[in-house]
Design an enzyme around this catalytic site. Structure first.
Site, PDB file in Angstrom:
ATOM      1  N   GLY A 690      36.772  28.537 -38.573  1.00  0.00           N
ATOM      2  CA  GLY A 690      35.359  28.853 -38.575  1.00  0.00           C
ATOM      3  C   GLY A 690      34.605  28.043 -39.606  1.00  0.00           C
ATOM      4  O   GLY A 690      33.440  27.702 -39.415  1.00  0.00           O
ATOM      5  N   GLY A 692      35.792  25.058 -41.158  1.00  0.00           N
ATOM      6  CA  GLY A 692      36.035  23.628 -41.293  1.00  0.00           C
ATOM      7  C   GLY A 692      37.270  23.176 -40.548  1.00  0.00           C
ATOM      8  O   GLY A 692      37.837  23.913 -39.741  1.00  0.00           O
ATOM      9  N   ASP A 808      43.946  38.508 -47.124  1.00  0.00           N
ATOM     10  CA  ASP A 808      44.128  38.036 -45.750  1.00  0.00           C
ATOM     11  C   ASP A 808      45.587  37.646 -45.531  1.00  0.00           C
ATOM     12  O   ASP A 808      45.888  36.577 -45.031  1.00  0.00           O
ATOM     13  CB  ASP A 808      43.177  36.861 -45.476  1.00  0.00           C
ATOM     14  CG  ASP A 808      42.979  36.634 -43.968  1.00  0.00           C
ATOM     15  OD1 ASP A 808      43.400  37.488 -43.178  1.00  0.00           O
ATOM     16  OD2 ASP A 808      42.404  35.592 -43.611  1.00  0.00           O
TER      17      ASP A 808
END
Ligand SMILES: *[C@@H]1O[C@H](CO)[C@@H](O)[C@H](O)[C@H]1NC(C)=O
Ligand SMILES: *[C@@H]1O[C@H](CO)[C@@H](O)[C@H](O)[C@H]1NC(C)=O
Ligand SMILES: *[C@@H]1O[C@H](CO)[C@@H](O)[C@H](O)[C@H]1NC(C)=O
Length: 970
Positions: A690, A692, A808
């Site tokens: 999203g 790069g 994450d």
């Protein structure tokens, strides 16, 4: 035809050998041979199979009373019988009934052996461990009336040949792994009364067009599958149907008008599909209908009067786009117990007499545009349990009948315009478990008799005009987890006994008029994670014990008159939010808090002093003359150093300006940044996200690096913060299991991050994308990956100061080098726990984490702690063992890997060895591996506990994985 030939040979052989024996001794021989060569009977259930007595007296065997032929073998529910499908029993020509349900039979069933059973009428293989394709029903199973293969792991399609067993009455395919479409030949089975195929996650295709030919069908259930297409018109011809369940599929189109002809239907479940259009007003003749559930679809238009006028027990149309008024006739239904209309666009008022005529138990009309008074007699029959109407515009009083309603346990009526007092009898109802009446205009006080709500867990009454003292009775709510009284006018002191509430996790008393002191003995609040008593008139000191509360991550005492020193212990807490501002605190700010990060949390306490934190005054010390001499000298030295530095920096800046990029280098590298940036081209893009692109660049030196270039032109605050987060956290970390950031480069219109290149990509791709990946990773490799990744995360949590939460963790963020050693990567969302305090109210500005890995509590707290990483890591462990994605298509729609593994693990009575289905079939493992896999699954289950407190720390996870299970926890 070879098997038929063999069959003949065998029967020739048998009749020759036993020419003088009776039929029953010949059949006894068949039974014994199967028992001795194929059956496993660990509990000795069949020990009385002994040829000294007639087989008609053997356990499980039934004979015909007159001919003494064996007609039935019934092994069902023994539980432990095992072996392959005992097809040879079917060599008994008189056998009619064979049931082996609920045992441990396993393996696949060959069509040849299955064909031996073509003469039986009853076949039950349910609840075993069969795998492989369902065998064909050939030669024709002419006399078969009941077939039950449910609760196995059969795969492949339902064989079309089943459609030739014309006498079939009952078919049960539930809970397998069947795929493909239902064969059209099913519609030949005109004797069928029951067809069940729910819980087959890959069963797809359309419903047979001619389904209506099944005139005797009474029960039809295919839920939790992937049926698509429209409901065929012919469904209206199912003239005997009583129950239809097509819930949780992907059906589209509308409900056909022909449904109005199903005169005998009692249950119609269509929920959780993609059905649309208006509900047809054709229900008038369905006088037998008891339950109608069309929730979770895209229906529009009004609730048909013909539907509302039926004598339904349950009406559920929630989660659609229905609008208009609720037909008044609904309230005359004498049967209605469950009414679920929530999340639609219904408007107008509710029928006034709702609840007067039936034993209403569940009432949920929340999230609509309803207004006017609530029906006063909702609980007039004393049966109401759930009273839910939040997010509407209801006004007027609390319904009279609900005041003295001892059956109610769940109440959510927040965000309306309800007013007046809530009767004190309501608060003291012993069944209450959760109350949310927040954001209304209620007045009055809480009675002491609230103590009788012994099992209440949530008391949310914020945003009303409640007043008076908090009664001491509130301290007897021993099960309470959340108490939110904010934005009311409560006054008086906080009862010191509040600290008796040992299960309390959230206490919010913000913006009331409480006076007196904060209770002292808070150490009993071991579960408390959030304490907000800001904007009251509290005085006294901050109890020292607050700093030792193990779960606290949100502490707001701002806007009171609290005095005294800030206890040093507060700096031990790992807080997402700390706010002590606007009080009368004094003295030296404890060292741990004496940092810019906390400045805004401490402001408004004029008597606080600090070493050097602005805007606080410096702490005074009694100073000797020599101090001043030293101070002057060091002042001078300081001035000199600063001037020198300034000159140096200026010189450097001048030189920098000639360069195109600003480089921050984190590791010694043997190449120049220009070399890297010059070789970024579309041909070496290896990934795109999203924010790069990721490039693989091989340099002249032969070294390969990975470059993440963040989009510059449309640079968003998110991209910017990801870039900074990655630079600030990763740049400073050195650990063998964490990916190395070599340098960061900021150009005029782009940002780039340069990492060491990881030869084998991500663990996620290896497990789930690369067809060979799963095989390459044998168990010992997977275990090493698990341990390495755990060590990397433990380093972040326990060895970094301040500690870092990755936020994450997922298999795609664990990279593998050329020797498949793991490195944790992607720190775009990572946060150091202290920096977070700056954020507005402790809630993250964007969702942290990835679907399938997010800890359940994050959904409602929106706060990230290390324990969220632990949860995600548990998911990764499950992926490593099972080879399945967290949201693998083979799971039911509302199931993820955690639920699946937990269920299988809990159901396997014989421990992990029973749980073979959990282990990735691509993995070759030895018996030694099984033990370790069991251990890893145990760790994974602990990590994914729904309760953050029960999850081990990452350091503990490392210990557990290393088998150091004796070390005490925490
Ligand atoms: C079988 O059992 C019945 C009753 O239990 C008994 O009367 C009969 O004698 C038994 N027959 C044999 C051959 O054992
Ligand atoms: C056979 O005999 C048993 C016991 O005497 C009886 O319960 C059963 O109903 C009989 N079955 C038939 C088909 O006659
Ligand atoms: C089916 O049942 C009928 C009646 O009981 C019987 O005559 C016939 O032989 C059976 N067919 C098979 C293939 O067993």
């Amino acid at each position: 035809m070879a098997y038929i030939f063999n069959l003949h040979l065998l029967s020739l052989f048998l009749s020759f050998t036993f020419a003088i024996a009776t039929f029953s001794t010949r059949d006894a021989a068949v039974l014994l041979r199967v028992k001795n060569t194929q059956l496993e009977d660990p509990d000795g259930f069949l020990n009385d199979w002994d040829d000294s007595i007639t087989p008609c007296n053997w356990t499980t065997i039934t004979c015909n009373n007159h001919t003494l032929d064996i007609v039935s073998i019934d092994f069902s529910d023994f539980g432990s019988l095992a072996g392959p499908f005992p097809a040879d029993f079917c060599r008994i020509p008189t056998l009619r009934y064979l049931s082996i349900g609920n045992n441990c039979f396993n393996g696949s069933i060959s069509p040849a052996s299955f064909s031996l059973c073509s003469h039986v009428t009853f076949l039950n293989l349910s609840s075993n461990y069969f795998v492989g394709k369902l065998p064909e029903f050939q030669p024709r199973f002419v006399n078969l009336t009941v077939l039950d293969v449910s609760y196995n792991n059969f795969t492949g399609e339902i064989p079309a040949s089943i459609g030739e067993s014309l006498l079939l009455q009952v078919m049960n395919f539930s809970a397998n792994l069947l795929s493909g479409a239902l064969p059209e030949s099913l519609t030949n089975l005109t004797e069928l009364t029951t067809f069940l195929a729910p819980e087959n996650p890959s069963l797809s295709g359309r419903l047979p067009e001619n389904i209506g030919r099944l005139k005797k069908l009474e029960t039809f259930r295919i839920s939790n599958t992937q049926l698509s297409g429209e409901i065929p018109d012919s469904i209206g011809d199912l003239s005997s149907i009583k129950s239809i369940d097509l819930s949780t599929n992907s059906l589209t189109g509308g409900i056909p008008d022909s449904i109005g002809r199903l005169k005998s239907i009692e249950h119609l479940w269509l929920y959780d599909n993609k059905l649309s259009g208006e509900l047809p007003d054709v229900f008038g003749n369905l006088t037998s209908l008891l339950q109608f559930d069309a929730s979770l679809n895209d229906f529009t238009g009004k609730l048909p009067t013909s539907l509302a006028g039926l004598h339904l027990q349950s009406l559920a149309v929630n989660d659609n786009n229905l609008e208009g008024e609720i037909p008044t006739i609904l309230s005359s239904n004498p049967m209605l117990t469950q009414l679920k209309l929530f999340r639609n666009k219904f408007s107008g008022g509710l029928p006034e007499s709702l609840g007067e005529n039936s034993d209403l138990e569940e009432f949920d009309v929340s999230d609509n545009q309803l207004q006017g008074p609530l029906p006063p007699n909702l609980c007039s029959k004393k049966k109401l349990q759930k009273f839910i109407c939040f997010n509407n515009r209801f006004s007027g009083d609390f319904p009279v009948s609900c005041g003295d309603c001892k059956s109610i346990f769940y109440v959510r009526i927040s965000n309306n315009e309800l007013s007046g007092e809530i009767p004190s009898s309501f608060w003291s109802s012993s069944a209450l478990q959760f109350i949310d009446v927040s954001n209304n205009k209620f007045r009055g006080s809480l009675p002491d008799s609230i103590s009788r709500s012994k099992i209440i867990q949530g008391l949310v009454i914020s945003g009303n005009g409640f007043s008076g003292d908090l009664p001491a009775g509130i301290c007897r709510l021993e099960e309470i987890v959340e108490m939110d009284l904010r934005n009311n006018q409560f006054s008086g002191g906080l009862p010191p006994c509040l600290t008796n509430l040992k299960k309390l996790e959230k206490l919010n008393l913000q913006s009331n008029e409480f006076t007196g002191e904060i209770p002292n003995a808070v150490s009993s609040w071991t579960h408390l994670s959030s304490l907000n008593i800001s904007n009251n008139k509290l005085s006294g000191v901050i109890p020292n014990e607050i700093g030792n509360l193990p779960s606290l991550n949100y502490l707001d005492l701002a806007g009171n008159s609290i005095s005294g020193k800030i206890p040093d212990s507060l700096s031990h807490l790992k807080l997402n939010i700390l706010n002590l501002s606007d009080n009368n605190l004094e003295g030296k700010i404890p060292t741990g808090l004496d940092s810019e990060v906390f400045a805004s949390s401490l402001i408004g306490n004029p008597k606080l002093c600090s070493q050097d934190l602005k805007p606080f005054p410096r702490c005074h010390k009694t100073k000797s003359a020599s101090y001043y001499v030293v101070a002057i000298l060091s002042g001078l030295a300081f001035f000199l150093i600063v001037s020198l530095l300034w000159l140096l920096i200026k010189a450097k800046l001048l030189r920098r300006n000639t360069s195109l990029w600003k480089i921050t280098s984190f590791q010694r590298v043997g190449f120049k940044e220009q070399d890297v940036l010059a070789s970024l081209s579309e041909s070496n893009v290896i990934g795109m996200g999203g924010s790069g692109k990721v490039y693989r660049v091989t340099l002249k030196t032969g070294q390969t690096v990975a470059v993440k270039k963040l989009y510059g032109v449309h640079r968003s605050p998110e991209t910017e913060s990801e870039f900074r987060s990655e630079m600030e956290t990763l740049g400073l970390i050195r650990h063998k299991n964490i990916v190395k950031l070599l340098f960061a480069s900021v150009g005029e219109d782009f940002r780039a991050l340069v990492y060491e290149y990881m030869e084998n990509g991500s663990l996620g791709d290896m497990l789930h994308v690369d067809p060979k990946g799963g095989y390459l990773l044998d168990w010992s490799k997977r275990f090493e990956i698990a341990l390495g990744a755990a060590q990397g995360l433990a380093y972040l949590h326990h060895d970094c100061v301040p500690s870092i939460v990755h936020r994450d963790v997922k298999s795609n963020n664990i990279l593998l080098d050329e020797e498949l050693r793991p490195r944790v990567a992607d720190f775009g969302l990572a946060k150091s726990l202290q920096i977070e305090v700056k954020e507005s109210d402790g809630a993250m500005s964007r969702i942290a984490g990835s679907y399938g890995y997010i800890a359940p509590e994050y959904a409602y707290t929106m706060k990230v702690t290390e324990k969220c990483d632990v949860y995600s890591f548990g998911v990764v462990l499950m992926e490593l063992v099972t080879g399945k994605r967290p949201n693998d298509a083979s799971f039911d729609e509302n199931k993820d890997i955690v639920k699946w593994v937990t269920e299988v693990a809990l159901c396997g009575e014989g421990g992990w060895k029973d749980s073979d289905q959990l282990i990735d079939p691509k993995m070759n493992c030895s018996s030694h591996d099984y033990e370790e896999i069991g251990m890893v699954l145990n760790v994974a289950l602990q990590c994914t506990s729904a309760f953050p407190l029960n999850r081990p720390s990452m350091r503990r996870v490392v210990e557990l994985l290393k088998g150091q299970s004796s070390t005490p926890s925490k």
